[in-house]
Structure formats: C-alpha cells, structure tokens
Motif scaffolding. Structure first.
Motif, mmCIF file in Angstrom:
data_model
loop_
_atom_site.group_PDB
_atom_site.id
_atom_site.type_symbol
_atom_site.label_atom_id
_atom_site.label_comp_id
_atom_site.label_asym_id
_atom_site.label_seq_id
_atom_site.Cartn_x
_atom_site.Cartn_y
_atom_site.Cartn_z
ATOM 1 N N TYR A 76 0.827 -1.208 0.000
ATOM 2 C CA TYR A 76 0.000 0.000 0.000
ATOM 3 C C TYR A 76 0.863 1.260 0.000
ATOM 4 O O TYR A 76 1.917 1.305 0.652
ATOM 5 N N ASP A 77 0.405 2.280 -0.744
ATOM 6 C CA ASP A 77 1.071 3.578 -0.684
ATOM 7 C C ASP A 77 0.429 4.400 0.436
ATOM 8 O O ASP A 77 -0.503 3.935 1.107
ATOM 9 N N GLU A 78 0.893 5.629 0.637
ATOM 10 C CA GLU A 78 0.412 6.434 1.763
ATOM 11 C C GLU A 78 -1.089 6.692 1.692
ATOM 12 O O GLU A 78 -1.805 6.536 2.679
ATOM 13 N N GLN A 79 -1.571 7.079 0.520
ATOM 14 C CA GLN A 79 -2.997 7.382 0.390
ATOM 15 C C GLN A 79 -3.856 6.146 0.650
ATOM 16 O O GLN A 79 -4.850 6.209 1.371
ATOM 17 N N GLN A 80 -3.462 5.008 0.091
ATOM 18 C CA GLN A 80 -4.216 3.763 0.301
ATOM 19 C C GLN A 80 -4.231 3.381 1.780
ATOM 20 O O GLN A 80 -5.255 2.961 2.304
ATOM 21 N N LEU A 81 -3.086 3.536 2.441
ATOM 22 C CA LEU A 81 -2.994 3.171 3.853
ATOM 23 C C LEU A 81 -3.877 4.089 4.701
ATOM 24 O O LEU A 81 -4.625 3.612 5.561
ATOM 25 N N ARG A 82 -3.826 5.377 4.442
ATOM 26 C CA ARG A 82 -4.679 6.310 5.190
ATOM 27 C C ARG A 82 -6.159 5.976 4.996
ATOM 28 O O ARG A 82 -6.930 5.962 5.953
ATOM 29 N N GLU A 83 -6.550 5.705 3.752
ATOM 30 C CA GLU A 83 -7.958 5.413 3.455
ATOM 31 C C GLU A 83 -8.438 4.141 4.147
ATOM 32 O O GLU A 83 -9.520 4.118 4.724
#
Length: 154
Positions: A76-83
């Motif tokens: 996961y990238d940062e945006q995916q992880l935050r979501e």
C-alpha cells in the motif's frame, strides 16, 4: 512500497489508535472506542513492511480481504494506507443496522447440526452453545461449512 517506519508514522497519525507491541517486533494498533469486541485495526505490522488492516465485510475491500476480514497492506502507498485505516475506524465506530438476527441451520449426513449466526459483524458457527469458528464474511463461513460436509437445511 512504504517502509515499516513510514507505515508506523502514518498509522500513528490517527490519535484514536493505541499501539501495542506483540511478538517478533510486530505491532498491533487498537481502536479502544470500538463498538464491537474487535478492537484491532492494524494487526501484526512487521518490520519487513507486512501487516494487515481489519475491514470486516466492507464491500469496498471484498476482493482483497481474507476470510477473517483482514487486508494485507504490504504494498500500500500512503494514500491507500490512510484510506483503509480511516475506513476500518469508521467501520468499528458505526452501529449495525438492526436487521434482526440472521441464523441458518446446517446439517451433515450424520444429522449433526450447526448454527450459522450473524452477530456483531461476524458470521459465527455454533455447535450447540459453543462457538466453533468465526468469519468476516458469509461466503467464508459457507465455504467452511461446505468443506466440512454440511449443507444448509431448508
């Protein structure tokens, strides 16, 4: 792929999560205000970057989630992880729509009956009053019962 430290920083930016160290230098992050028994949002975050987020039966993640409702966040990238962390917290924060209890009776050829019940966002398999297994989705519970030789009673 994010490093362990980057994932840790992102996850720890959610003040509602509490970090707990587990074996092999792995970390769990709990949402203590969960409306359900389940409090772990991030499970077994490992220094190698592997880890899981609990999403239960959220349709958005049904292709990725395993039968326990966990999604691997290794790539996961940062945006995916935050979501996904936001979705998991929201999932554990919302009341279930009261649709009444859902129960199914399953039976094998020997006449042994098991009850499959949807309770607190889990599909639980009972033998009498004893909990045998718990699953994040109906499909996973159904697959288990079929593999064990049970059929849904009509």
């Amino acid at each position: 792929m994010l490093t362990f430290e980057q994932k840790q920083t992102i996850i720890e930016s959610f003040p509602e999560l509490t970090k707990k160290e587990v074996s092999l230098k792995r970390l769990n992050y709990h949402f203590m205000d969960s409306l359900y028994e389940k409090t772990i949002v991030v499970e077994k975050l490992h220094p190698n970057g592997n880890g899981f987020v609990f999403v239960g039966d959220l349709l958005r993640y049904e292709e990725e989630a395993n039968d326990k409702g966990l999604v691997n966040i290794r790539d996961y990238d940062e945006q995916q992880l935050r979501e996904i962390v936001e979705d998991a917290i929201q999932y554990l924060s919302e009341e279930e729509e009261d649709q009444g209890p859902i129960e199914e009776i399953w039976q094998n050829r020997e006449g042994i009956q098991l009850k499959l019940a949807f309770e607190q966002r889990s599909w639980n398999v009972y033998h009498g009053e004893n909990l045998e297994e718990a699953f994040g989705t109906h499909d996973a519970a159904k697959e288990y019962l079929l593999e064990e030789g049970f059929r849904k009673k009509k």
